[in-house]
Design a protein around this motif. Structure first.
Motif, PDB file in Angstrom:
ATOM      1  N   GLN A  75     -34.234  14.969 -26.096  1.00  0.00           N
ATOM      2  CA  GLN A  75     -34.141  16.252 -25.362  1.00  0.00           C
ATOM      3  C   GLN A  75     -33.378  17.298 -26.177  1.00  0.00           C
ATOM      4  O   GLN A  75     -33.785  18.454 -26.254  1.00  0.00           O
ATOM      5  CB  GLN A  75     -33.465  16.024 -24.018  1.00  0.00           C
ATOM      6  N   LEU A  76     -32.248  16.835 -26.770  1.00  0.00           N
ATOM      7  CA  LEU A  76     -31.466  17.759 -27.594  1.00  0.00           C
ATOM      8  C   LEU A  76     -32.258  18.233 -28.799  1.00  0.00           C
ATOM      9  O   LEU A  76     -32.188  19.405 -29.197  1.00  0.00           O
ATOM     10  CB  LEU A  76     -30.160  17.090 -28.034  1.00  0.00           C
ATOM     11  N   ASN A  77     -33.003  17.330 -29.382  1.00  0.00           N
ATOM     12  CA  ASN A  77     -33.853  17.731 -30.520  1.00  0.00           C
ATOM     13  C   ASN A  77     -34.895  18.757 -30.083  1.00  0.00           C
ATOM     14  O   ASN A  77     -35.192  19.720 -30.804  1.00  0.00           O
ATOM     15  CB  ASN A  77     -34.546  16.499 -31.114  1.00  0.00           C
ATOM     16  N   ALA A  78     -35.453  18.542 -28.878  1.00  0.00           N
ATOM     17  CA  ALA A  78     -36.438  19.508 -28.361  1.00  0.00           C
ATOM     18  C   ALA A  78     -35.797  20.870 -28.129  1.00  0.00           C
ATOM     19  O   ALA A  78     -36.363  21.916 -28.470  1.00  0.00           O
ATOM     20  CB  ALA A  78     -37.061  18.980 -27.073  1.00  0.00           C
ATOM     21  N   GLU A  79     -34.592  20.840 -27.509  1.00  0.00           N
ATOM     22  CA  GLU A  79     -33.889  22.104 -27.279  1.00  0.00           C
ATOM     23  C   GLU A  79     -33.523  22.776 -28.603  1.00  0.00           C
ATOM     24  O   GLU A  79     -33.613  24.002 -28.738  1.00  0.00           O
ATOM     25  CB  GLU A  79     -32.629  21.847 -26.447  1.00  0.00           C
ATOM     26  N   LEU A  80     -33.085  21.971 -29.561  1.00  0.00           N
ATOM     27  CA  LEU A  80     -32.759  22.520 -30.889  1.00  0.00           C
ATOM     28  C   LEU A  80     -33.980  23.156 -31.535  1.00  0.00           C
ATOM     29  O   LEU A  80     -33.899  24.245 -32.130  1.00  0.00           O
ATOM     30  CB  LEU A  80     -32.192  21.406 -31.782  1.00  0.00           C
ATOM     31  N   ASP A  81     -35.110  22.461 -31.395  1.00  0.00           N
ATOM     32  CA  ASP A  81     -36.353  23.038 -31.943  1.00  0.00           C
ATOM     33  C   ASP A  81     -36.685  24.354 -31.249  1.00  0.00           C
ATOM     34  O   ASP A  81     -37.124  25.319 -31.891  1.00  0.00           O
ATOM     35  CB  ASP A  81     -37.512  22.047 -31.758  1.00  0.00           C
ATOM     36  N   SER A  82     -36.473  24.421 -29.910  1.00  0.00           N
ATOM     37  CA  SER A  82     -36.759  25.656 -29.167  1.00  0.00           C
ATOM     38  C   SER A  82     -35.845  26.797 -29.612  1.00  0.00           C
ATOM     39  O   SER A  82     -36.297  27.929 -29.825  1.00  0.00           O
ATOM     40  CB  SER A  82     -36.577  25.401 -27.674  1.00  0.00           C
ATOM     41  N   VAL A  83     -34.532  26.471 -29.777  1.00  0.00           N
ATOM     42  CA  VAL A  83     -33.587  27.495 -30.238  1.00  0.00           C
ATOM     43  C   VAL A  83     -33.950  27.967 -31.638  1.00  0.00           C
ATOM     44  O   VAL A  83     -33.906  29.161 -31.953  1.00  0.00           O
ATOM     45  CB  VAL A  83     -32.144  26.935 -30.208  1.00  0.00           C
ATOM     46  N   GLN A  84     -34.329  27.014 -32.486  1.00  0.00           N
ATOM     47  CA  GLN A  84     -34.697  27.387 -33.858  1.00  0.00           C
ATOM     48  C   GLN A  84     -35.914  28.312 -33.869  1.00  0.00           C
ATOM     49  O   GLN A  84     -35.991  29.271 -34.632  1.00  0.00           O
ATOM     50  CB  GLN A  84     -34.981  26.119 -34.681  1.00  0.00           C
ATOM     51  N   LYS A  86     -36.757  30.311 -31.434  1.00  0.00           N
ATOM     52  CA  LYS A  86     -36.304  31.630 -30.979  1.00  0.00           C
ATOM     53  C   LYS A  86     -35.580  32.383 -32.088  1.00  0.00           C
ATOM     54  O   LYS A  86     -35.736  33.586 -32.251  1.00  0.00           O
ATOM     55  CB  LYS A  86     -35.384  31.478 -29.769  1.00  0.00           C
ATOM     56  N   LEU A  87     -34.735  31.654 -32.855  1.00  0.00           N
ATOM     57  CA  LEU A  87     -34.055  32.283 -34.000  1.00  0.00           C
ATOM     58  C   LEU A  87     -35.061  32.796 -35.014  1.00  0.00           C
ATOM     59  O   LEU A  87     -34.909  33.894 -35.568  1.00  0.00           O
ATOM     60  CB  LEU A  87     -33.080  31.292 -34.642  1.00  0.00           C
ATOM     61  N   ASP A  88     -36.076  31.975 -35.271  1.00  0.00           N
ATOM     62  CA  ASP A  88     -37.111  32.400 -36.229  1.00  0.00           C
ATOM     63  C   ASP A  88     -37.837  33.634 -35.716  1.00  0.00           C
ATOM     64  O   ASP A  88     -38.141  34.570 -36.482  1.00  0.00           O
ATOM     65  CB  ASP A  88     -38.107  31.249 -36.457  1.00  0.00           C
ATOM     66  N   GLN A  89     -38.132  33.657 -34.388  1.00  0.00           N
ATOM     67  CA  GLN A  89     -38.803  34.828 -33.810  1.00  0.00           C
ATOM     68  C   GLN A  89     -37.916  36.070 -33.890  1.00  0.00           C
ATOM     69  O   GLN A  89     -38.371  37.163 -34.224  1.00  0.00           O
ATOM     70  CB  GLN A  89     -39.164  34.545 -32.346  1.00  0.00           C
TER      71      GLN A  89
END
Length: 525
Positions: A75-84, A86-89
């Motif tokens: 789950q944390l990896n998924a959230e980290l991927d989502s944040v990343q 968003k950062l990329d966007q």
């Protein structure tokens, strides 16, 4: 069997005996084990099952915890991927914004450049339109004059026929309505430019608020002084076209028109210096060429001489055509040397259009006594920097007043003009001098009440009688009470000739003194 048969197993009877004992013990242990196994199979299985169950129970919480931790990590990896993501966007949006800002800034600069070009084109087109209007007006005026001439000729012919048929004559004639007829298109008589530069005596003139468009104030002053002025001054800005009627009205009254021509809107206050559209560089670069060409053509078409005082007091800092202030800071974006170039540019346009046959160019700085840095006298080099050269100047001049508060040491000709005259004579020894705008303030007009106007006027006319001042061709007096700014301070001064009886008497006596050599036309009483 014989004993030889067991030699390899026991080499003696003693060994054979211990060997048999050991074998019997081994057999006994094996038998006991087999019996235990066969006698208690369920207990052993139970013990094995219990051990397995205990191991399984001990392992299950750890596996569960491990599974939970694994799920949380996922789950944390998924959230980290989502944040990343968003950062990329956000980074991509930031880069796009930077690119858009850069594009917008470039577009803004381009628009500024286009706007400047459009403003320049607008100014040029306006000048061309004004020139076309002037040509059209000139053609219309010529046609009107032609029609008027023809009407006059027909009226004269009618009067001649009428007189012939009746046997009587008339010196003035009448039209069919019975009213007197004034000859049309009477030519306006005026000396040539060359004759005006070599007069029989000195000029004296006045500035009045309404003159030369209305002569009532001039006539009132003339009646008080006893003599009609020989020069009448007026002001005009570069937002107005040439007024032929001003020149014509002046000459109809026997006065030389003196135009103070200011490169700014005429309604600007005297403390307005920020006029970038009227900068010296803009004039030099040709942004007013159409206007100047139209103006010059109109003067040439009028065919009457006049004095033009272009952008007076240029060595001061209170007009938008000044190059710098007393501290050396630029005024209106102007640079040293540009005033002379501007003057030459205007003169060249007038020369190309025939106007210089009629224009007497009067270069008129302010007196240097009060405009030096930190209250000192302006240097000669700074004063001379704005002079365009003898080719472009017919009369050198000056502007200078006895200002409030007047004191006894200031109330003299030499204190007011001495230093400036020495500069003028050094700068242009081959040119006569004209005091283009002068006056004295009235603070009671008697020494007892703190005024020194009469004293100053006496000193002025006495100096005119000095042979050392023979190169001074005359003056034009600002006959008004004026509120203006002097070095940033707002003052009201009463410059009028007749502000008091003492001032008026001193002026009349000095003007009429034979040694002063002024051209005098007595007013009919």
């Amino acid at each position: 069997m014989s004993s030889a048969t067991f030699s390899w197993w026991a080499s003696s009877k003693r060994n054979a005996r211990w060997t048999a004992v050991a074998a019997a013990a081994l057999v006994t242990v094996l038998a006991l084990l087999s019996a235990f196994v066969w006698m208690s199979p369920s207990d052993l299985a139970k013990h094995v099952s219990d051990a397995a169950k205990s191991a399984t129970e001990a392992l299950s919480p750890a596996e569960k915890k491990n599974a939970e931790l694994t799920a949380q990590i996922a789950q944390l990896n998924a959230e980290l991927d989502s944040v990343q993501k968003k950062l990329d966007q956000a980074a991509a949006q930031r880069d796009h914004a930077k690119a858009d800002l850069t594009t917008a800034q470039a577009g803004n600069e381009s628009l500024k450049s286009q706007l400047k070009q459009l403003q320049t084109a607008k100014s040029q087109l306006k000048g061309q339109l004004d020139a076309l209007k002037a040509d059209s007006s000139a053609s219309t005026e010529a046609l009107r004059q032609q029609v008027t001439t023809q009407q006059s000729e027909l009226q004269n012919a009618w009067r001649a026929g009428s007189s012939s048929s009746s046997g009587t004559g008339s010196s003035t004639g009448t039209n069919p309505a019975g009213t007197p007829v004034t000859p049309a298109n009477t030519p306006i008589e005026a000396p040539s430019k060359a004759e005006l530069l070599s007069p029989a005596g000195r000029y004296w003139g006045v500035y009045e608020e309404q003159a030369p468009f209305s002569m009532s104030e001039v006539n009132d002053t003339a009646a008080k002084v006893g003599y009609t002025p020989t020069v009448v001054g007026y002001f005009q800005g570069w937002d107005k076209d040439f007024r032929a009627d001003a020149v014509q009205d002046a000459w109809k009254n026997g006065m030389v028109p003196l135009l103070t021509w200011e490169s700014r809107p005429i309604d600007d206050a005297n403390n307005v210096t920020d006029r970038p559209e009227y900068s010296l560089k803009n004039i030099i670069d040709g942004n007013f060429d159409a206007y100047l060409t139209k103006y010059a053509k109109a003067i040439a078409q009028t065919k009457l001489p006049m004095i033009i005082r272009l952008d007076q007091e240029m060595n001061g800092s209170w007009y938008p055509w000044a190059e710098s202030d007393a501290s050396g800071n630029s005024v209106n974006g102007n640079s040293p040397g540009e005033f002379a170039k501007m003057w030459q540019h205007v003169w060249n346009i007038f020369e190309a259009n025939g106007a210089n046959n009629y224009v007497i160019w009067n270069w008129a700085p302010n007196i240097v006594n009060t405009i030096g840095a930190h209250g000192g006298v302006q240097s000669y080099d700074t004063f001379a920097e704005t002079y365009p050269g003898d080719k472009y100047v017919d009369l050198v001049g000056l502007d200078g007043y006895l200002r409030s508060p007047a004191t006894a040491d200031k109330a003299s000709f030499d204190a007011t003009y001495g230093t400036t005259l020495s500069y003028l004579r050094k700068l242009a020894p081959n040119r006569n001098i004209f005091f283009s705008e002068i006056g004295a303030t009235d603070d009671g007009s008697t020494e007892q009440s703190g005024g020194y106007k009469a004293q100053w006027i006496n000193s002025f006319f006495q100096a005119m009688q000095d042979p050392a001042n023979a190169d001074i061709m005359g003056f034009s007096w600002l006959d008004e009470a004026v509120t203006s700014y002097t070095q940033g301070v707002r003052n009201t001064n009463d410059w009028r000739i007749a502000s008091s009886s003492e001032a008026l008497d001193a002026f009349k006596a000095g003007l009429s003194a034979k040694a002063s050599d002024y051209m005098l036309n007595p007013v009919d009483q």
